[in-house]
Design an enzyme around this catalytic site. Structure first.
Site, mmCIF file in Angstrom:
data_model
loop_
_atom_site.group_PDB
_atom_site.id
_atom_site.type_symbol
_atom_site.label_atom_id
_atom_site.label_comp_id
_atom_site.label_asym_id
_atom_site.label_seq_id
_atom_site.Cartn_x
_atom_site.Cartn_y
_atom_site.Cartn_z
ATOM 1 N N ASP A 196 0.845 -1.122 0.037
ATOM 2 C CA ASP A 196 -0.285 -0.026 -0.043
ATOM 3 C C ASP A 196 0.827 1.207 0.011
ATOM 4 O OD1 ASP A 196 -2.355 1.730 0.803
ATOM 5 O OD2 ASP A 196 -3.412 -0.247 0.808
ATOM 6 N N HIS A 229 -3.371 6.109 3.327
ATOM 7 C CA HIS A 229 -4.409 4.764 2.969
ATOM 8 C C HIS A 229 -3.639 3.548 3.609
ATOM 9 C CE1 HIS A 229 -5.927 1.908 0.151
ATOM 10 N NE2 HIS A 229 -7.033 2.615 0.023
ATOM 11 N N SER A 445 -11.293 -1.126 -0.637
ATOM 12 C CA SER A 445 -10.053 -1.108 0.022
ATOM 13 C C SER A 445 -10.015 -1.536 1.596
ATOM 14 C CB SER A 445 -9.160 0.052 -0.528
ATOM 15 O OG SER A 445 -8.909 0.323 -1.665
#
Length: 632
Positions: A196, A229, A445
């Site tokens: 990520d 994220h 996600s």
């Protein structure tokens, strides 16, 4: 109904046992194509009673009947303790043993001594020596309850607050499903590689140095998370209970986190970055016991998975023994809110991956009101190859494989991250302490790491499970949501409780098993789960490339597709592009009655939709609570 559902005898060469396995294009609702028209419709949900016809009654062992008999003679055992013993008969349970009032001063000491001979340990004396907190093998509970000195035995229940994610997935229910060998089912010892934008490892949800490795493939020379994220993703999979008394605990809160940074400070990357990260994980799997990969990003699917280099990298990780969980994508609707099919992203189009869509829990722990998030990408997969005559051949695989909670999830926030700077309302206002801050995020996600954490728990409970078996168990135990096709929800919504319980029943000597050998160590477990007071039946099957198979023999008997060197989806061979038992070709560019294929959407529109999903569906969501102790 009888025309839509067919019972077949699959030949041994296809990898399935002959008896009691049924196959269908979708038992939860299917899309039927008409090659003479340009419209399609979604069939209604088949009744739950149909699926229940393949279920077997009974419990996982004979322990339940013994305890029930003991309970009928005065009921000395609490119901939840009885259930805990039944679910994990080889495990260790924490109990409270209350003794009878007696003038015999030696009764208590004699009982304590007997507990020791049973393999138990008294962890605390209570009630002026009349009650004891005990850790003891579950197998000894029945005999202990029959002791004349025992008045009542109850489970030493956890009083710690559990968060929405941990509760609604069923993860909070499995912590005591372990054995003396596994310990608490919390993911400890299992490595989850998070590919990520980096991980803010100083966040207190990752205390005890659980970010065990960090590596950068972006060229920026950093492994923290300026985009915001990856930290959120990692905490969904493996955040601990440190903040706010466990309100934001992840699914596998003791798992090791391997931080593989493949997205840069702007949240972008390249396929080559991702492939390099996956290959690094393959090379370092033994060093960090990497058993699970989480890939919460994707790119537009163009090539068939056979040629797609990112899919090939996922397959290498799968062949190395890793469970690879991949986001389905966030382009399940167009800019006008219409449903879109055929928008599964790469590498979610790869058959070996567990491709995850997003469920919307509406902020409640119960499953009764759950739905598929509007933005969650739907199948079929539309990667293709072009033959020598210029004809395109689409993969048309049934995806996603599962859905999991992914709408407005509150988890860890990295400091001053770009996502939060651009959208300040994402801050959940849980704490002013940097290492305790939490933020909202939405999308497939967020759903994907919930499945990755679940995979880690299954592997901890039964380390010999193959990636195929992990996938099969998670799909078999999932809850189908009413009114949604397999193209929207896959096999259904993640059920961690059922998955871990079934994994604990699967034999550990899987190497060398032959088709039809017993798969379980005892009787089939009860195929229902209760979460937040809502009981539901398991779906009882799993997806293949173009269809759904179901039946009790999928868990009662070993199937060839559970091994290594094969794909779970390869059990049935049919003509390319055909949904088994539908007998219809998914014609290219065919419009659906309320939707259409993503190929008709401009690339810019798809990108806009994917980014807008971070705010989630405008529905009720989990509510934040302030952290009462921000200084520790």
């Amino acid at each position: 109904m009888s025309k839509a559902i067919k019972t077949v005898n699959a030949p041994v060469t296809e990898g399935f046992l002959l008896s009691d396995i049924r196959r269908t294009g979708s038992p939860f609702g299917r899309l039927r194509a008409n090659s003479m028209k340009a419209t399609k419709s979604v069939l209604a949900l088949l009744t739950a009673a149909f699926l229940l016809s393949s279920f077997l009654p009974g419990s996982s062992s004979g322990v339940r009947s013994v305890l029930a008999e003991s309970n009928s003679q005065g009921r000395r055992i609490s119901a939840d303790l009885e259930e805990a013993v039944s679910n994990s008969p080889d495990g260790v349970v924490r109990v409270i043993v209350d003794t009878k009032s007696s003038s015999n001063s030696t009764a208590y000491s004699r009982l304590i001594a007997r507990i020791g001979t049973m393999g138990g340990i008294v962890t605390r004396s209570l009630n002026s020596g009349k009650t004891a907190a005990v850790e003891i093998p579950a197998s000894a509970i029945s005999a202990l309850a029959d002791d004349n000195a025992v008045k009542y035995i109850s489970l030493d229940r956890n009083t710690q607050v559990t968060g929405h994610l941990e509760t609604t997935t069923g993860a909070a229910l499995v912590r005591n499903y372990g054995t003396t060998g596994t310990g608490t089912i919390d993911g400890h010892g299992i490595g989850i590689a998070v590919l990520d934008s980096g991980v803010y490892s100083a966040h207190h949800s990752f205390n005890t140095n659980r970010v065990v490795a960090s590596v950068d493939f972006t060229g920026e020379g950093r492994t923290d998370d300026p985009y915001g994220h990856g930290t959120h993703v990692a905490s969904i999979a493996a955040g601990n209970n440190h903040v706010d008394n466990g309100m934001y605990t992840g699914v596998a809160p003791a798992a090791k986190i391997v931080n593989v940074r493949v997205l840069n400070s702007l949240g972008s990357g390249s396929m080559s970055n991702a492939i390099a990260g996956i290959d690094w994980c393959v090379a370092n799997t033994a060093a960090y016991n990497i058993r699970v990969l989480n890939v919460s990003f994707g790119t537009t699917a163009v090539d068939s998975y056979v040629n797609d280099p990112l899919c090939q990298a996922v397959r290498r990780a799968f062949n190395a023994g890793m469970v690879v969980c991949v986001a389905a994508g966030n382009t399940g609707k167009d800019l006008s809110g219409n449903k879109v099919f055929g928008a599964i992203h790469s590498p979610g189009i790869e058959p070996s991956a567990i491709t995850v869509g997003a469920a919307n829990t509406l902020g409640t722990d119960s499953r009764s009101d759950d739905t598929v998030a509007s933005y969650s990408s739907r199948g079929p997969t539309r990667g293709y190859y072009t033959d020598s005559l210029g004809v395109k051949h689409y993969d048309n695989l049934v995806k996603p494989d599962l859905i999991a909670p992914g709408n407005k999830i509150i988890e860890c926030e990295s400091p001053n991250n770009l996502l939060l700077t651009a959208t300040p309302t994402l801050d959940a206002n849980v704490s002013t302490t940097v290492e305790h801050k939490m933020m909202y995020m939405s999308g497939t996600s967020m759903a994907t790491p919930a499945v990755a954490g679940a995979a880690a728990l299954l592997i901890q409970r039964n380390p010999n499970l193959t990636p195929n078996l992990v996938k099969a168990i998670l799909e078999y135990t999932a809850k189908p949501l009413s009114g949604f096709s397999n193209y929207e929800q896959g096999a259904g919504e993640l059920n961690v409780e059922g998955g871990v319980r079934l994994a604990g029943s699967v034999r550990t000597d899987l190497v060398g098993r032959a088709l039809g050998d017993p798969l379980l160590t005892g009787a089939a477990p009860t195929q229902t789960t209760t979460i937040a007071g809502n009981s539901f039946s398991w779906g009882g099957g799993f997806l293949q490339k173009w269809n759904f198979v179901y039946g009790s023999n999928l868990i009662l008997k070993y199937q060839a597709v559970y091994g290594t060197g094969v794909l779970l989806s390869d059990g049935v061979v049919v003509s390319a592009g055909v949904l088994l038992s539908d007998g219809v070709l998914l014609s290219d560019g065919v419009l659906l009655s309320d939707s259409y294929f993503a190929s008709s959407m401009a690339a810019g529109a798809q990108s806009t939709l994917a980014l807008s999903a971070v705010g989630g569906d405008l529905t009720d969501a989990m509510l934040p609570t302030p952290d009462p102790d921000p200084l520790h």
